[in-house]
Design a protein around this motif. Structure first.
Motif, PDB file in Angstrom:
ATOM      1  N   PHE A 928      45.941  55.442  39.332  1.00 40.49           N
ATOM      2  CA  PHE A 928      45.978  54.592  40.517  1.00 40.49           C
ATOM      3  C   PHE A 928      44.746  53.690  40.576  1.00 40.49           C
ATOM      4  N   CYS A 932      44.752  49.649  40.690  1.00 42.13           N
ATOM      5  CA  CYS A 932      44.064  48.822  41.688  1.00 42.13           C
ATOM      6  C   CYS A 932      43.165  47.793  41.011  1.00 42.13           C
ATOM      7  N   TYR A 936      43.559  43.565  41.376  1.00 39.44           N
ATOM      8  CA  TYR A 936      42.501  42.650  41.798  1.00 39.44           C
ATOM      9  C   TYR A 936      42.200  41.615  40.720  1.00 39.44           C
ATOM     10  N   THR A 952      46.339  43.455  49.212  1.00 38.06           N
ATOM     11  CA  THR A 952      46.068  44.570  48.297  1.00 38.06           C
ATOM     12  C   THR A 952      45.189  45.613  48.977  1.00 38.06           C
ATOM     13  N   THR A 956      46.476  49.346  49.377  1.00 36.20           N
ATOM     14  CA  THR A 956      45.697  50.398  48.725  1.00 36.20           C
ATOM     15  C   THR A 956      45.309  51.475  49.724  1.00 36.20           C
ATOM     16  N   SER A 957      44.868  51.048  50.911  1.00 36.68           N
ATOM     17  CA  SER A 957      44.492  52.008  51.954  1.00 36.68           C
ATOM     18  C   SER A 957      45.687  52.882  52.339  1.00 36.68           C
ATOM     19  N   LEU A 960      46.474  55.377  49.545  1.00 31.03           N
ATOM     20  CA  LEU A 960      45.484  56.453  49.478  1.00 31.03           C
ATOM     21  C   LEU A 960      45.809  57.543  50.491  1.00 31.03           C
ATOM     22  N   SER A1084      37.881  53.460  51.004  1.00 31.37           N
ATOM     23  CA  SER A1084      38.720  54.625  51.236  1.00 31.37           C
ATOM     24  C   SER A1084      37.854  55.756  51.741  1.00 31.37           C
ATOM     25  N   PHE A1132      55.040  53.375  46.237  1.00 31.01           N
ATOM     26  CA  PHE A1132      54.328  52.147  45.873  1.00 31.01           C
ATOM     27  C   PHE A1132      55.148  50.917  46.289  1.00 31.01           C
TER      28      PHE A1132
END
Length: 1180
Positions: A928, A932, A936, A952, A956-957, A960, A1084, A1132
């Motif tokens: 993961f 990420c 980016y 993103t 992503t948050s 997580l 995170s 996802f």
């Protein structure tokens, strides 16, 4: 760079002095740099190109001059101001003060020259520069060639020629550069630059022609363009070299045999032309050796050492015949100036004495050579006799040592040669110890008739010939020999003379025991070739009694199988069985094998490979000959399409399948003596004899019937054999039989009418047709590949064809300049169309960066590697065109992108695929993080860069937190799980938790190196030892899954709160200035382990990840990535769908046509010149 000091006549002509001191001058070429020097600069640039001046590549130089001298010496030149300035400063700091000490100018000059040469020698030593035979002038041209066309060091220049290139109606004077893989042209006239690069492998036609306006023209055609070059100083040399290089390229396309330079050439003589490269000499030597081998039917590895004019004393007519002597490693040969007068082959293994005889006015510089069969050959008028004798003595010594070595190795075999038998699997199978014809000749007493008397007279004529001209391999071959062959070779001498005339006797003599060893090795082995052989054994001359029993069949099986093992590239091809069965009738088994070798590898090259290329080439040659020799029939035959139909069956079997057996063997007699020209002559004679009937035919069936009846009627009235029913005659109609045609009259007529066809003309025609045939085969392969996959993808046929050209070009470029895998593994013409061209990971990276929409940023190469693993379905570290296209446009990109992070190596892929589907597998924390970082990186140059970064960060948050919640449920599942259900794992779990497949599957070396720094083992969520409570009762239906989405309560994923389940955004104003940060950073706080990892690694150059201090109340800290943390593709995808910017990015259509065009342009002006041919015109 420093150069060996050379005299310069005029220091100021066309150069501008920039720096000077009492001993050295730094100069710049006029017209170079800013401003271009106006009209003078344009003229100077033009002169540099036309006159091949090195100043075009090295516009700076340093001259040495003593104060009182008018002479100058160039001691250094440079391509840039920086390079030449370094040399200048070194001279000022190290030499200037030293030179002032000297009083004598000569001493100063000697010192400077010695110092410069010492620097050059030291540089060569430190950089391991190997000395070669190329002159400084040629090395200069090579450097210029590489700089002008962006070629790497691996691309070797062979030669370059001054010429004009016709661009439209305007000629551009410049230089034509011929390298191993490319034809290039460069011109610079009055500020306008023109470049052309054509790859040899893409040339469809290469011809030399003449017109009224342009007497000498070379035309180079590709699939899309035609290029015309003229005004050559030596057009014949240029064209021959171009032909040779194109031939090498065709050979590479045909069977992967690339060019390897011969390092054993003798050193260049002082008087040799200055600009001849070692490669050019190598290619010239190859061409001469090929002509030499073809002329005397010598083994294909024989290399010509040299040749010289001389005379040969011929005892049969008491004359000194003028001709040429050829000397090679194992043979001395002679041919007269008049081709048919006399030729001679003396193997060195037969030579006993070589001595210089006494010179006289009548016989100057004579040389006597004696052989084992007591023949002596007297050569005279030798220009450099002493040198020649020394060379022959050296070769003779090598030959003698070889013979002794072979005797030691094969001594045990030779002692029991007569008793040695061959049995495949059944010891009861009888073995033929002699030619099958002698065992099955049925001759009754009353058959003694005029035919036998005529046969006896033929035998006597040959015996008389042997007495007068010698017997065996050293026999004088004259016009009388040819006359005897045309009258027919006696039945019991056929095998011996076939061996002699074909040259097979030489290969058999130098390879004792080779056939027996091959038979033993191939015994009991089975492959595709042996299956085809077994199928065709009983179709080989079934009408002949020799092949109506097991003895003949077993001999045929052994010969064909042995050859298939000797030459796997050919293996077995239909028609080989028919030819081999005839060879076995007249020759012993080992002799028949070597005759087959001579036939397949020398006399009928490429005839019997999988695509019968040689036969197709000769079919084209036959069409050309028919147009020239029977023009009134040619158009009619073309309309009917008959030539292509008849020629394949006639040529592949040497008329054995279309003519009565006793007549066809006479054709084989002539073929072994005179080569392929006999087959062309005879075919033209057959057409000429039926010209009126063929002109009246309405369709191809009628024309084939006319020709079939004619060939059936060809008889051999001298044959002593009982008539053998001819299979072809049984299939013809029941009309009136054609009047009998005597085979000897037909053969003689073919020599009288078409005997002017020369072997060298046939070779020239073969080259032209070979280009056409192989390029047609390549086009057919492309069409078949595209047709196969066009229904599987959204690309159009035109787009697929363009992509195939790029794909193939990438393969060829790696063949030229090296790659990480063996080219022979990636290109196998015998494989199905889709598998013929394959690329490895390094080549895929190049295409990925040009064609895939995500190829930008720092993570292009790692992402390309992941995609390659995903597309490499069989795990062989190679992908074919279908797999490549599936990655480029077959599946939804978001799905491909996610799945590319699942596969870590070919072994992992196999383990995953034994489970169920990639959908059931989750990505772990380590993967993961990589995902990420890649996201980016991908957005770094996008138009909507800021929006994508924000999206993103949010996704992503969210992911997580999903992973954290999933981990909690997974832990709960382990605690609550019933011990009785431990063994009731899913299919996916059973397969993935078994460590054995992982140990057995050896990861490919390509991926081992790439992954050596990624030691975290990939373990999907479904590797848990116990089932989830949500999966109870499912049994083996699927993998363990996370709880349903609606049963999970998630905190708000927006970055508002702090704590263990929130994310914090740090503004770019609070962290760093505008130039170093272009987006927000994601924080995170859901996992300490992940935070540690994210803090250690940069996700992108312009992104900073910070861990929240308020996260100290979270879960217990761990020093490794949490294996329980995982997300699935569904999670996802669901998260991405919440952000419109990401949805738009992944769903926007890819302009493939624009990317293909861009890829072509990049290839044109970039370092790797992979496109077929292109022009660049730049205004100066």
């Amino acid at each position: 760079m420093w150069v060996s000091p050379e005299d310069v006549l005029l220091a100021g002509a066309l150069w501008i002095t920039e720096r000077a001191n009492p001993y050295f001058i730094l100069q710049k070429r006029k017209g170079h740099g800013d401003g271009g020097g106006g009209l003078a600069g344009l003229l100077v640039g033009t002169l540099d190109v036309v006159l091949d001046s090195s100043a075009r590549v090295a516009p700076y130089r340093i001259l040495y001059q003593t104060p009182d001298s008018l002479g100058y010496w160039i001691i250094a030149h440079g391509t840039s101001r920086k390079e030449i300035t370094e040399h200048w400063e070194w001279l000022e700091h190290n030499l200037l003060q030293t030179l002032s000490i000297f009083e004598n100018e000569n001493d100063i000059t000697t010192f400077v020259k010695g110092k410069v040469q010492g620097i050059i020698a030291e540089y060569n030593k430190n950089h391991d520069v190997k000395e070669d035979d190329d002159t400084d002038k040629f090395k200069e041209a090579s450097a210029k060639f590489r700089k002008l066309f962006g070629m790497p060091e691996e691309e070797k220049l062979v030669n370059y020629y001054s010429c004009s290139y016709w661009k439209g109606k305007v000629p551009r004077q410049g230089w034509l550069y011929l390298s191993i893989n490319h034809l290039c042209f460069y011109s610079y006239l009055l500020g306008k630059e023109a470049k052309l690069v054509v790859r040899w492998a893409d040339i469809t036609q290469l011809e030399k022609s003449a017109t009224l306006l342009l007497p000498d023209v070379i035309k180079v055609s590709t699939r899309s363009n035609e290029h015309v070059f003229s005004v050559f100083l030596n057009i014949n040399e240029t064209f021959k070299l171009a032909e040779q290089l194109a031939n090498i390229a065709m050979r590479q396309l045909l069977d992967n045999k690339g060019f390897e330079q011969d390092r054993s050439l003798p050193k260049l003589k002082k008087k040799s032309p200055k600009k001849v490269s070692a490669l050019k000499r190598d290619l010239d030597a190859r061409a001469k050796s090929e002509r030499y081998r073809a002329l005397f039917r010598l083994p294909k590895d024989e290399k010509l050492d040299g040749h010289t004019d001389c005379t040969l004393w011929t005892p049969f007519n008491k004359m000194h015949i003028l001709g040429q002597m050829f000397v090679s490693t194992n043979y001395i040969c002679f041919t007269s100036k008049e081709e048919t007068m006399c030729s001679l082959i003396i193997p060195l293994r037969e030579v006993t004495i070589v001595e210089k005889a006494d010179s006289s006015n009548v016989l100057p510089s004579p040389l006597s050579i004696s052989t084992k069969n007591r023949m002596t050959f007297l050569f005279a008028n030798l220009k450099d006799r002493d040198f020649l004798v020394q060379r022959i003595s050296d070769f003779l010594q090598q030959t003698t040592s070889k013979i002794y070595l072979e005797r030691e190795l094969t001594g045990s075999l030779n002692s029991s040669d007569d008793e040695r038998t061959f049995n495949l699997n059944d010891s009861s199978v009888p073995t033929a110890t002699q030619a099958l014809m002698t065992m099955y000749r049925r001759r009754s007493p009353e058959e003694f008739n005029p035919k036998l008397a005529k046969e006896f007279l033929k035998e006597q004529a040959w015996k008389n010939h042997f007495t007068e001209y010698g017997q065996g391999v050293c026999m004088y071959r004259t016009e009388k020999t040819k006359e005897l062959v045309l009258k027919g070779i006696p039945e019991n001498m056929r095998g011996e003379l076939w061996l002699l005339f074909s040259g097979a006797i030489n290969e058999m003599a130098t390879h004792p025991g080779y056939y027996e060893d091959l038979v033993e090795k191939s015994m009991g082995k089975y492959n595709l070739a042996t299956e085809e052989i077994e199928r065709d054994l009983h179709r080989s001359l079934p009408e002949h009694p020799a092949f109506q029993n097991e003895m003949g069949i077993a001999a045929l099986r052994r010969v064909l199988t042995a050859y298939a093992f000797r030459n796997p590239n050919i293996g077995y091809c239909q028609a080989m069985n028919i030819v081999t069965s005839v060879l076995l009738l007249y020759a012993k088994e080992e002799e028949a094998f070597w005759l087959l070798v001579a036939l397949c590898e020398r006399m009928l090259p490429d005839y019997y490979n999988t695509r019968v290329v040689g036969a197709l080439v000769d079919q084209g040659v036959f069409e050309e000959l028919a147009r020239e020799y029977v023009p009134q029939l040619y158009d009619c035959m073309q309309d009917l399409g008959v030539i292509s139909t008849i020629s394949l069956s006639w040529f592949l079997t040497l008329f054995l399948s279309v003519m009565p057996f006793e007549s066809a063997v006479v054709v084989v007699d002539c073929f072994f003596y005179d080569g392929i020209k006999v087959i062309f002559q005879l075919a033209l004679s057959v057409l000429h004899a039926n010209i009126h009937q063929l002109l009246g035919c309405k369709d191809d069936g009628e024309a084939m019937t006319v020709l079939g009846r004619y060939l059936d009627s060809v008889t051999n009235k001298d044959s002593t054999l009982p008539p053998i029913p001819h299979l072809h005659s049984l299939l013809t109609d029941n009309g009136e039989p054609h009047p009998e045609v005597d085979i000897f009259k037909l053969v003689r007529s073919s020599y009288e009418k078409f005997g002017s066809i020369r072997a060298d003309v046939i070779e020239q025609m073969r080259f032209k047709q070979r280009l056409r045939v192989i390029q047609t085969i390549e086009d057919t392969t492309k069409r078949n590949v595209v047709r196969t996959i066009v229904t599987e993808t959204a690309f159009t046929i035109d787009e697929l064809e363009e992509l195939y050209v790029l794909f193939k070009a990438e393969h060829l470029t790696s063949c030229y300049w090296g790659g990480s895998s063996n080219p022979t593994e990636r290109h196998d013409p015998s494989l199905p169309y889709l598998e013929q061209y394959r690329i490895d990971v390094e080549q895929f990276k190049g295409l990925f960066n040009l064609l895939f929409p995500w190829a930008n940023g720092a993570h292009s190469d790692p992402l390309a590697l992941r995609f390659f693993r995903l597309l490499d379905q069989n795990g062989d570290a190679l992908i074919n065109f279908r797999e490549f296209i599936s990655g480029l446009g077959d599946k939804p990109h978001i799905q491909l992108f996610f799945h590319s992070f699942l596969i870590r190596s070919p072994a992992h892929r196999q383990t995953l695929e034994t489970a169920t589907d990639l959908h059931c597998v989750s990505v772990l924390q380590s993967q993961f993080i990589e995902l990420c970082k890649t996201l980016y990186s991908m957005f770094s140059e996008d138009v909507a860069e800021q929006e994508l970064y924000h999206a993103t960060a949010t996704v992503t948050s969210l992911l997580l937190e999903m992973g954290e919640v999933g981990k909690l449920f997974s832990s709960a599942a382990r605690k609550d799980n019933n011990p009785e259900t431990k063994s009731e794992t899913s299919v996916c779990m059973r397969d993935l938790t078994n460590p054995k497949p992982m140990q057995e599957a050896s990861p490919d070396a390509v991926f081992q190196q790439q992954d050596q720094d990624q030691v975290q083992m990939f373990v999907p969520t479904c590797l848990e030892n116990k089932s989830s409570p949500f999966d109870e009762g499912k049994g083996d239906e699927g993998c363990e899954q996370l709880p349903p989405m609606q049963d999970i309560k998630l905190e708000d994923s927006s970055p508002k709160e702090t704590g263990t389940s929130s994310a914090m955004l740090i503004s770019d104003d609070e962290t760093k200035d505008d130039t170093s940060m272009s987006s927000y950073s994601v924080l995170s706080a859901g996992s300490h382990e992940l935070d540690e990892k994210l803090q250690c690694e940069d996700i992108a150059d312009d992104t900073v990840l910070v861990r929240s201090d308020s996260g100290s109340n979270g879960l217990p800290h761990s020093t490794s990535i949490d294996k329980d943390w995982a997300i699935t593709f569904e999670q996802f995808l669901a998260s991405v769908l919440t952000e419109q910017a990401l949805v738009h990015y992944f769903e926007k259509p890819v302009e493939v046509a624009a990317r293909i065009t861009n890829a072509k342009n990049v290839r044109k002006v970039g370092r790797t010149l992979s496109m077929s041919d292109y022009e660049i015109s730049l205004s100066g």
